[in-house]
Design a protein around this motif. Structure first.
Motif, PDB file in Angstrom:
ATOM      1  N   PRO A  32      -4.712  -1.051  13.093  1.00 51.07           N
ATOM      2  CA  PRO A  32      -4.783  -0.909  12.013  1.00 51.07           C
ATOM      3  C   PRO A  32      -5.858   0.036  11.168  1.00 51.07           C
ATOM      4  N   GLN A  47      -4.484   3.731  11.126  1.00 48.01           N
ATOM      5  CA  GLN A  47      -3.714   3.900  10.313  1.00 48.01           C
ATOM      6  C   GLN A  47      -3.990   3.986   8.942  1.00 48.01           C
ATOM      7  N   GLU A 105      -3.442  -0.278   3.893  1.00 45.62           N
ATOM      8  CA  GLU A 105      -2.245  -0.982   2.988  1.00 45.62           C
ATOM      9  C   GLU A 105      -2.925  -0.736   1.195  1.00 45.62           C
ATOM     10  N   LYS A 131      -2.998  -5.047  -4.284  1.00 44.04           N
ATOM     11  CA  LYS A 131      -2.179  -5.257  -5.138  1.00 44.04           C
ATOM     12  C   LYS A 131      -2.948  -5.696  -6.248  1.00 44.04           C
ATOM     13  N   ASN A 153       4.381   2.382  -8.386  1.00 45.14           N
ATOM     14  CA  ASN A 153       4.211   2.034  -6.914  1.00 45.14           C
ATOM     15  C   ASN A 153       4.978   2.974  -5.777  1.00 45.14           C
ATOM     16  N   GLU A 168      -1.730  -0.678  -6.152  1.00 51.28           N
ATOM     17  CA  GLU A 168      -0.226  -0.920  -6.673  1.00 51.28           C
ATOM     18  C   GLU A 168      -0.338  -2.078  -7.465  1.00 51.28           C
TER      19      GLU A 168
END
Length: 396
Positions: free
Chosen positions: A22, A25, A28, A31, A63, A76
């Motif tokens: 991870p 990458q 993420e 939220k 988003n 997002e």
């Protein structure tokens, strides 16, 4: 030996990729909750449902476009909704859930009475709220700097449309009908604000139970006073259509204005031939007039069906872009910092560039400045009469 060394190096590289996982990458997106309290059932649902859908479309667009960046992190929107049925007690229950269970810091509440009922909760918990309400000075004032009114305001509507009708229809007297709640009381105050500027006399006012189906006794009293115009104030979409139908059935020949958030299809279905010459004040065009509007309209139609389109969606679609721009400009999630930016920025929406104002009325810029799309029925078809702007310097 060379081959063995190469194999060993490849294994090391593979191991590093696996263990990096991870970290190698992109992170993420984080939220961020925005919680709405709306009427998704009951007589005011024709407002609440399209308001929610506008928010959903805007969240999806933000988003899918990569979210927004604050201090190097990508965020997002995560939209949550509660049905308060336009009942203040239900709104308070939902607000408690949003604040203490969802840990929400950003909210939107539909309805002046619902917002007023939740006001102490919002203030105690430092919630930034952008509400679809007409709560008046009890809600909108310098003591509540985190409370914004994100709707096509009734003050703007009356200030713009009543001068137009005074000139075009010769209106000199009118009677207002409103629901018997905080929203209705504020609606009448706003009607007086607009009427006084053009010397229209409100000769009477009526307050009725929200969700009523029979207005005949009220209308009989009204018609006997022979007003030039009957206007439906903050009555819900079903109620305003019924008032139009029943007033014409009782023989009223004057002007009828469906003042707030009329549902075009509902008006035609309920009032039938009685729609002729009635006026409607809407939050934007019934059908799209530019590419931006067409994109939103097409996305709505694909998701919920073209026949379910409601132009109330134009208003709510612009809310999350406004908050997003303020957050990005402030590079902060602190409510006070965001509120400061909201007070001074402009942002693009399907119905044009918007901003907050209202300092003359409320002592603070917390009211959305929004022009009115005026329609009148001709040959049973809603005909666009124009976008009516708020008179300059009327609110700020």
């Amino acid at each position: 030996m060379k081959k063995l060394k190469t194999t060993f190096l490849l294994l090391i590289a593979a191991f590093l990729l696996i263990t990096a996982g991870p970290q190698a990458q992109a992170a993420e997106p984080v939220k961020v909750d925005f919680v709405t309290l709306l009427a998704l059932s009951g007589p005011a649902a024709p407002w609440g449902i399209p308001l929610l859908r506008g928010l959903e479309l805007a969240a999806e667009e933000i988003n899918s476009g990569g979210g927004f960046i604050v201090n190097g992190k990508t965020y997002e929107w995560n939209l949550k909704a509660y049905d308060h049925k336009y009942v203040p007690a239900e709104a308070v229950k939902a607000a408690n859930m949003a604040i203490y269970s969802d840990r929400a810091k950003f909210m939107g509440i539909m309805g002046g009475s619902a917002t007023l009922a939740c006001l102490s909760l919002l203030k105690e918990n430092n919630i930034l709220a952008l509400n679809f309400d007409t709560g008046g000075k009890k809600v909108t004032n310098p003591d509540n700097p985190l409370i914004f009114r994100y709707n096509a305001s009734v003050e703007s509507m009356y200030l713009s449309v009543l001068p137009y009708l005074a000139e075009k229809e010769g209106i000199r007297t009118m009677i207002s009908i409103n629901p018997d709640d905080q929203t209705g009381q504020r609606g009448l105050e706003s009607a007086k604000l607009g009427a006084d500027r053009v010397n229209i006399k409100i000769i009477a006012s009526e307050f009725v139970e929200r969700g009523s189906k029979d207005y005949s006794s009220v209308l009989t009293r009204i018609i006997a006073q022979k007003p030039d115009m009957i206007e439906t104030g903050q009555i819900d979409p079903t109620g305003s259509a019924l008032i139009l139908k029943q007033a014409r059935e009782l023989g009223y020949k004057g002007v009828i204005m469906l003042s707030w958030g009329a549902d075009t299809e509902l008006v035609m279905k309920i009032a039938g031939p009685y729609v002729e010459k009635a006026y409607m004040n809407l939050a934007g065009p019934i059908k799209p007039e530019n590419d931006y509007q067409k994109r939103v309209y097409d996305a709505y139609s694909e998701k919920w069906g073209e026949k379910n389109w409601n132009n109330v969606t134009w208003v709510s679609y612009g809310l999350l872009p406004a908050v997003t721009k303020a957050i990005v400009t402030a590079q902060s999630f602190e409510p006070e910092a965001i509120a400061k930016e909201l007070e001074r920025i402009e942002w693009e929406t399907p119905t044009g560039k918007l901003s907050f104002g209202g300092s003359k009325l409320f002592g603070i810029k917390r009211m959305l400045l929004y022009r009115t799309a005026l329609y009148q029925f001709h040959n049973s078809v809603p005909t666009f009469m124009g976008n009516i702007e708020v008179p300059p310097n009327a609110l700020d």
